[in-house]
Scaffold this motif. Structure first.
Motif, short mmCIF file in Angstrom:
data_model
loop_
_atom_site.label_atom_id
_atom_site.label_comp_id
_atom_site.label_asym_id
_atom_site.label_seq_id
_atom_site.Cartn_x
_atom_site.Cartn_y
_atom_site.Cartn_z
N ARG A 101 0.83 -1.22 0.00
CA ARG A 101 0.00 0.00 0.00
C ARG A 101 0.86 1.27 0.00
NH1 ARG A 101 -0.48 2.81 4.57
NH2 ARG A 101 0.42 1.94 6.46
N GLY A 146 -4.59 6.69 -0.60
CA GLY A 146 -5.78 7.45 -0.24
C GLY A 146 -5.51 8.66 0.64
N ARG A 147 -4.39 8.66 1.34
CA ARG A 147 -4.04 9.78 2.23
C ARG A 147 -2.92 10.64 1.66
NH1 ARG A 147 -4.12 8.10 8.34
NH2 ARG A 147 -6.22 8.85 8.45
N ASP A 152 -2.26 13.49 -5.14
CA ASP A 152 -3.20 14.47 -5.67
C ASP A 152 -2.50 15.44 -6.62
OD1 ASP A 152 -5.81 15.84 -5.74
OD2 ASP A 152 -4.74 17.43 -4.65
N ASN A 169 -1.02 -0.61 -7.32
CA ASN A 169 -0.16 -0.80 -6.15
C ASN A 169 0.91 -1.84 -6.46
OD1 ASN A 169 -0.97 -3.48 -5.43
ND2 ASN A 169 -2.65 -2.69 -4.20
#
Length: 188
Positions: A101, A146-147, A152, A169
Motif C-alpha cells: 500500500r 488514499g491519504r 493528488d 499498487n
C-alpha cells in the motif's frame, strides 16, 4: 511467435460505476482472437497473448471493443511482459522492505517530460516521494495512496494532460509481471 501483454483499464468498477465484469472482459478479449486470456482483480487488469503488435494499436482495439460491448469509453494501456518486468526491476525505492500500500506505479501512455513536474515541491510532501521511469512514475506514499497529498498533485491536469495515466499498487505490479511471465513461458 506470440507476445504476452497486460491491458490496464482505467477507472472501471469503482463505486459501482462503469461496470465491466471480468468474465465478460475475458470473453470479449477472446472474441478479438487473443489467447490465454486471464484477469486479475476487479479493477481492470487482463493478460493475454497474441501475435506481436503495436501496443497502442492493441490498446485502441481493446478500448473500441469495450465501448461497443459495454456502451462507455475506457482508457486502456497495453504493455508487454518485458516492459512490465523492466518497470518492476527499475523501482528506485526499497520495494522489498515496504508494504504494497506504500508503493505505487502510475503507467503512462507515452513518455512524460520531467518539466511537467516542475511545479511540484517535493520537499513539501516528504516523506512522500516520486521518481520518473520509462513511461512510469513510482510513488512512495508511507500512509497509502488514499491519504497522499503528493498523489493528488501528481494527478493534476498539468501533469497528465494528453496522456492516459493509471496507477497500480506494488502487489498488482508484481502480479502482472508474474502473470505475463507465465503466459510467455507457456507460449514460448
Amino acid at each position: 511467435m506470440t507476445t504476452t501483454y497486460a491491458a490496464l483499464l482505467r477507472g472501471i468498477n469503482v463505486g459501482g460505476a462503469r461496470k465491466v465484469p471480468m468474465a465478460a472482459l475475458r470473453t470479449l478479449l477472446e472474441g478479438l482472437g487473443y489467447g490465454d486470456v486471464r484477469t486479475h482483480l476487479q479493477s481492470g487488469q487482463a493478460v493475454f497473448s497474441r501475435g506481436h503488435g503495436d501496443e497502442e494499436d492493441i490498446a485502441g482495439e481493446v478500448a473500441r471493443a469495450i465501448e461497443r460491448h459495454f456502451g462507455f469509453g475506457v482508457d486502456v494501456i497495453v504493455r508487454d511482459h518485458a516492459y512490465l518486468e523492466a518497470v518492476a526491476g527499475a523501482c528506485p525505492f526499497p520495494a522489498a522492505g515496504l508494504e504494497a500500500r506504500q508503493l505505487h506505479v502510475t503507467y503512462f501512455s507515452a513518455p512524460v517530460a520531467p518539466d511537467r513536474f516542475a511545479g511540484i515541491d517535493g520537499a513539501a510532501h516528504l516523506p512522500e516521494e516520486f521518481r520518473l521511469g520509462d513511461r512510469a512514475l513510482y510513488l512512495y506514499a508511507p500512509d497509502g495512496l488514499g491519504r497522499s497529498r503528493l498523489a493528488d498533485q501528481l494527478s493534476r491536469p498539468r501533469v497528465t494532460e494528453g496522456l492516459i495515466a493509471t496507477t497500480r499498487n506494488w502487489n498488482t505490479v508484481l502480479k502482472l509481471v508474474e502473470m505475463t511471465r507465465g503466459a510467455t513461458e507457456a507460449a514460448g
